[in-house]
Design an enzyme around this catalytic site. Structure first.
Site, mmCIF file in Angstrom:
data_model
loop_
_atom_site.group_PDB
_atom_site.id
_atom_site.type_symbol
_atom_site.label_atom_id
_atom_site.label_comp_id
_atom_site.label_asym_id
_atom_site.label_seq_id
_atom_site.Cartn_x
_atom_site.Cartn_y
_atom_site.Cartn_z
ATOM 1 N N ASP A 120 -5.146 -7.523 -3.315
ATOM 2 C CA ASP A 120 -5.715 -6.098 -3.202
ATOM 3 C C ASP A 120 -6.599 -5.946 -4.360
ATOM 4 O OD1 ASP A 120 -3.598 -5.612 -4.940
ATOM 5 O OD2 ASP A 120 -2.720 -3.977 -3.840
ATOM 6 N N ASP B 222 3.431 -5.973 -17.534
ATOM 7 C CA ASP B 222 4.153 -5.055 -16.481
ATOM 8 C C ASP B 222 5.603 -5.315 -16.036
ATOM 9 O OD1 ASP B 222 3.565 -7.576 -15.123
ATOM 10 O OD2 ASP B 222 2.258 -6.331 -13.700
ATOM 11 N N HIS C 97 -5.527 -5.946 -7.570
ATOM 12 C CA HIS C 97 -4.473 -5.387 -8.781
ATOM 13 C C HIS C 97 -4.427 -6.489 -9.880
ATOM 14 C CE1 HIS C 97 -0.619 -7.017 -6.893
ATOM 15 N NE2 HIS C 97 -0.579 -7.180 -8.101
ATOM 16 N N GLU D 68 -2.725 -0.726 -9.428
ATOM 17 C CA GLU D 68 -3.013 -0.860 -7.865
ATOM 18 C C GLU D 68 -4.364 -0.163 -7.455
ATOM 19 O OE1 GLU D 68 -1.529 -2.893 -5.923
ATOM 20 O OE2 GLU D 68 0.598 -2.819 -5.655
#
Ligand code: GLP
Length: 236
Positions: free
Chosen positions: A136, A67, A138, A143
């Site tokens: 979270d 990413d 990810h 996400e």
């Protein structure tokens, strides 16, 4: 899925580096899927040591990173391209031309997503994908969502991700709000997946990812469907 709990971050890094080194030794022209964040720093340091000691040779290896922040140029020291150049590529004998990070500055974001997807295919897929995990759940910058997204895509970063990554920026408001990330297709098609996580605060999300329901609300849970995943966790 193999879940290995180890005593320290140092052991985690050693084990992760050994797993990656084995892939490189068995297939010198392998495709390494690489990750950023704090978790892989120790692994990268071990790979640098092994490379300097002549134990592994990256001269034929290729890499694809997960990413990049949208809007950050690779020269910018908070970009993931800069992170990779600084912490790994400049310290090992990989040919920088064979290293790939999605571009955060291509104004045609859709074309960039397509280019990256085609690139992964043209390399013949990923031999081993290294992953960290966000609080979270990810992976890359995939996400929590209502669906798992397959191809490389643009994401709005969650507030918790922005807050967690603010430590790399002058202040939270400087953290980009969007990113480009490899989707679940590239990750799930990797031949091997290696997820590393350390620190007490990551234990809950790691356990949910491994033992909980498979749901896009916790993106890492998709890894339960992959045939060759190793998770290494250390509390420290
Ligand atoms: C970022 C990266 C992820 C990484 C996550 C966790 O959001 N895009 O790929 O896994 O941070 O980072 P850390 O290892 O610093 O906790």
């Amino acid at each position: 899925m193999k879940f290995i709990k180890v005593e320290s971050y140092d052991i985690l890094s050693e084990k992760a580096a050994e797993i990656i080194a084995d892939v490189v030794k068995n297939k010198p022209d392998c495709v390494l899927g690489l990750a950023t964040g704090s978790s892989p720093l120790g692994t990268y340091a071990k790979l640098v040591e092994m490379n300097k000691a002549g134990e592994i040779d990256f001269s034929a290896a290729k890499s694809v990173n997960l990413d990049e922040y949208l809007g950050l140029d690779g020269e910018c020291d908070q970009s993931y391209r800069y992170f990779m150049d600084t912490n790994l590529f400049s310290k090992i004998n990989i040919d920088r031309k064979n290293t790939n990070v999605p571009s955060g500055i291509n104004p045609d974001t859709e074309a960039e997503c397509r280019r990256y997807e085609e690139l992964i295919d043209s390399l013949g897929g990923i031999d081993i994908q290294l992953l960290g995990i966000g609080l979270d759940g990810h992976i890359g910058f995939n996400e929590p969502d209502s669906v798992f997204t397959g191809p490389t895509h643009i994401v709005d970063l969650d507030e918790s991700t922005i807050a967690a990554n603010a430590r790399f920026f002058e202040s939270e408001k400087d953290v980009p709000k969007k990113a480009i990330t490899m989707g679940m297709r590239g990750i799930m098609q990797a031949k091997k997946v290696l997820l590393i996580a350390n620190g007490k605060k990551k234990l809950e999300v790691v356990e949910k990812a491994i033992y909980g329901s498979i749901t896009p609300a916790l993106p890492a849970s998709i890894l339960q469907l992959h045939p060759d995943v190793t998770v290494i966790y250390s509390e420290n």
